[in-house]
Design an enzyme around this catalytic site. Structure first.
Site, PDB file in Angstrom:
ATOM      1  N   ASP A 235      37.568  27.442  10.403  1.00  0.00           N
ATOM      2  CA  ASP A 235      38.002  28.001  11.438  1.00  0.00           C
ATOM      3  C   ASP A 235      38.732  27.273  12.338  1.00  0.00           C
ATOM      4  O   ASP A 235      39.688  26.347  11.582  1.00  0.00           O
ATOM      5  CB  ASP A 235      37.176  29.354  12.278  1.00  0.00           C
ATOM      6  N   TYR A 384      43.216  30.583  21.619  1.00  0.00           N
ATOM      7  CA  TYR A 384      44.117  30.612  20.884  1.00  0.00           C
ATOM      8  C   TYR A 384      45.461  31.191  21.335  1.00  0.00           C
ATOM      9  O   TYR A 384      46.272  30.600  20.626  1.00  0.00           O
ATOM     10  CB  TYR A 384      43.713  32.850  20.698  1.00  0.00           C
ATOM     11  N   HIS A 441      32.820  33.653   5.934  1.00  0.00           N
ATOM     12  CA  HIS A 441      34.304  33.130   7.117  1.00  0.00           C
ATOM     13  C   HIS A 441      32.876  31.721   7.752  1.00  0.00           C
ATOM     14  O   HIS A 441      33.397  30.618   7.733  1.00  0.00           O
ATOM     15  CB  HIS A 441      34.204  33.807   8.459  1.00  0.00           C
TER      16      HIS A 441
END
EC number: 3.3.2.9
Length: 465
Positions: A235, A384, A441
């Protein structure tokens, strides 16, 4: 002209010396330019200050032990907020297709309220040594685990970096697997919390992106006395460790990632067009074809289904953060939904989201409690916006390759599959590429043994052990 007359007035031996000297000089310049062209580009370190106010003249660079603590007041406040939760009824037979199913959410919350023991989990978290140190104005938290003493054992430093919505706790099950002896060597592991996540202080200024995190973690490794080390991430951790390798390739002995981020260009477009029919012509294997195609369904439709959160967090993180930072149940639903569908997209068709097929509620809620008790969800979401407010493919790190030895672990349940041939467009020195047999993930959290085995195999190749 006078230069020609001067040259012609010299004897033959002097003329030859001048010609030879000129040829050597030109050859040297050409050789230097060639070497400069071949020399791998390095990502500039840059500098930053993310603390409150203006940067002081000096900064405390000491490392201090840290222990996680809780209190009766903290737990009572949590329970009071849980008790006041107002639920929305799920649609009939909606499973996890609309997000976290509220019928199952009530069961999770009941366990959280009546059975989950946060004090016990705080003791579990404190089983490993925790530390903090001030870097660029922020208190940076990290776990530092040394291997048990053993004769003739080589110690290899390794940093593991988490992503969102995870934490350093994702690595607790893989830590004993890495710090044990592996035919003569063991890892000394450092697991930092990204600033703005968990027990690392959140930035007070705009612009804190993966490049800033990479620089801070490089400073951390230097402060710990490591001049050569390995890196591993998934990630955001994949991007941060990649940036670290780009900034200081001489320090990074090897990079291992389980989320492979590369820009999409003509090579990828050609693979998409030809790959289903003649995969060998574009460097794809049968397994790549199985994981990639039908391309539109797996790489467009599925990503649209799973990326709504990203658009919110990349634009207005503080708005969404207000809600989930105030409601523990809202926070749990928001985060745990990712641990469902990012582990296996088929779990969207299950009433319980398949959450307890790979994880225990105790482990999942421990990760939630790290977010809840530190109040870090909003600052974690801002990461983000800081990274995506510019086109990722035009950032300076996207224009520089990675030259350090690299290991790529492709888990079948990852959000996007990246074939080795695509990975080579960014990572030019791939030592290992593994099609992992299962997992999604959250690799270290879900399949710690598989990931540990792949890291060990990669490091053995690099170290020639």
């Amino acid at each position: 002209c006078w230069q020609e007359e001067t040259f012609s007035s010299l004897d033959v031996s002097q003329q030859q010396q001048i010609l030879i000297g000129s040829a050597v000089a030109v050859g040297g310049i050409l050789a230097y330019k060639l070497l400069q062209r071949r020399k791998p580009k390095v990502l500039p370190l840059g500098q930053g200050w993310w603390g409150k106010g203006t940067k002081p003249m000096s900064e405390d660079d000491q490392i201090y032990p840290f222990r996680i603590q809780t209190s009766d007041e903290e737990i009572e406040d949590l329970h009071a907020r849980i008790d006041r939760t107002r639920y929305a009824d799920s649609l009939e037979e909606s499973t996890f297709q609309y997000g976290f199913n509220s019928t199952y959410l009530k069961r999770v919350v009941s366990y959280w309220r009546n059975e989950f023991d946060w004090r016990k989990q705080v003791d579990v978290l404190n089983n490993y040594p925790h530390f903090k140190t001030k870097i660029e104005g922020l208190d940076v938290h990290f776990v530092h685990v040394r291997p048990p003493p053993s004769k003739n054992q080589k110690i290899i430093p390794l940093m593991l970096v988490h992503g969102w919505p995870g934490s350093f706790y994702e690595f607790y099950k893989i830590l004993p697997l890495l710090t044990q002896n592996h035919d003569g060597f063991a890892f000394e592991v450092i697991c930092p919390s990204i600033p703005g996540y968990g027990y690392s202080e959140a930035p007070y200024k705009k612009g804190f992106d993966s490049l800033a995190a990479a620089r801070i973690f490089l400073t951390l490794m230097e402060r710990l006395g490591f001049d050569k080390f390995y890196l591993q991430g998934g990630d955001w951790g994949s991007l941060i460790t990649t940036n670290m390798a780009q900034m200081k390739p001489d320090c990074v002995k090897g990079l291992h990632v389980n989320m492979i981020m590369v820009a999409r260009g003509f090579k990828q477009l050609l693979s998409i067009i030809i790959g289903p029919y003649l995969p060998f012509l574009v460097g794809l294997t049968r397994e790549d074809v199985r994981r990639l195609f039908p391309f539109f369904q797996k790489n467009v439709v599925e990503i649209l289904k799973e990326s709504g959160y990203m658009h919110i967090q990349a634009t207005k993180p503080d708005t969404a953060g207000c809600a989930v930072n105030d409601s523990p149940v809202g926070l749990a639903a928001y985060i745990l939904e990712k641990f469902s569908t990012w582990t296996d997209r088929k779990y969207r068709d299950l009433a319980d989201g398949g959450l307890e097929r790979k994880y225990s509620l105790e482990d999942l809620l421990t990760n939630i409690m790290i977010y809840w008790t530190t109040g870090c969800i909003t600052s974690s979401m801002r990461f983000y916006k800081e990274n995506l407010q510019r086109d990722p493919d035009s950032r300076e790190d996207a224009l520089i390759g990675v030259t350090v030895p690299t290991g790529l672990a492709a888990f079948p349940g990852e959000l996007l599959h990246t074939p080795k041939s695509w990975g080579e467009s960014r990572y030019s020195n791939i030592y290992s590429y593994t099609y992992m047999q299962r997992g999604g993930h959250f690799a270290a959290f879900e399949e710690p043994q598989l990931l540990a085995d792949d890291i060990v195999r990669f490091v053995k190749k690099v170290e020639k052990l």
